[in-house]
Design a protein around this motif. Structure first.
Motif: not given
Length: 137
Positions: A11-23, A116-123
Motif C-alpha cells: 500500500t505504501f509503495n502504491f501511495i509513493h508511486r502515485k505521488k511520484i507520478e503526480k510530480f 509531494l514536497d519531500n519528493i520535490m526536495t529530494t529530486s
C-alpha cells in the motif's frame, strides 16, 4: 529520473508511486515488497539502471532497512556508494534516526507516507548533485 521503492507494505509503495507520478517528471519506478528480492535485483543491476532515488522502509520482516544496506554492502560494495537512499518510515524511534546518520548512503529521513514536497526536495537535491559532477541524465 529513476526511483526504487522498497517497503514490505504494498500500500505504501502504491501511495509513493502515485505521488511520484503526480510530480510530473519523466520517471522509471521499480517497486519491491521483499528486501531479499530487491537485493537479488540490485546484485545484477548494471550501471545504467542504478536508481537515482531509493525510498527504503526500516521495519520489514525479512531484513530491516539497515540489514538490507549491510547485506547489499557485503554483496556489492561498489554499488552502495552510488545509491541515494532516503529512509521512509513510520517509526518514531529516535534510535532509528541516529542509526541512519551512520550510513553515508542515507541522504535523508522522512516519515510515511512521504509527501509531494519531500519528493520535490529530494529530486531537486539529486539533480543538483548530478549537475555538480556533470552527470545529469
Amino acid at each position: 529520473m529513476s526511483f526504487f521503492l522498497l517497503d514490505d507494505d504494498a500500500t505504501f509503495n502504491f501511495i509513493h508511486r502515485k505521488k511520484i507520478e503526480k510530480f510530473g517528471i519523466d520517471q522509471e519506478i521499480k517497486e519491491f515488497t521483499s528486501p531479499l528480492k530487491a537485493i537479488l535485483y540490485l546484485i545484477d543491476v548494471d550501471e545504467d539502471h542504478i536508481p537515482d532515488i531509493f525510498l527504503l522502509d526500516i521495519n520489514m520482516p525479512e531484513l530491516n532497512g539497515f540489514e538490507f544496506i549491510d547485506t547489499l554492502t557485503n554483496k556489492r560494495p561498489e554499488l552502495i556508494d552510488k545509491l541515494n537512499i532516503f529512509i521512509v518510515t513510520s517509526s518514531l524511534n529516535p534510535e532509528d534516526y541516529q542509526t541512519a546518520k551512520g550510513y553515508d548512503c542515507i541522504k535523508g529521513f522522512h516519515n510515511k507516507p512521504i509527501d509531494l514536497d519531500n519528493i520535490m526536495t529530494t529530486s531537486s537535491w539529486l539533480l543538483n548533485q548530478k549537475a555538480k559532477v556533470g552527470k545529469v541524465k
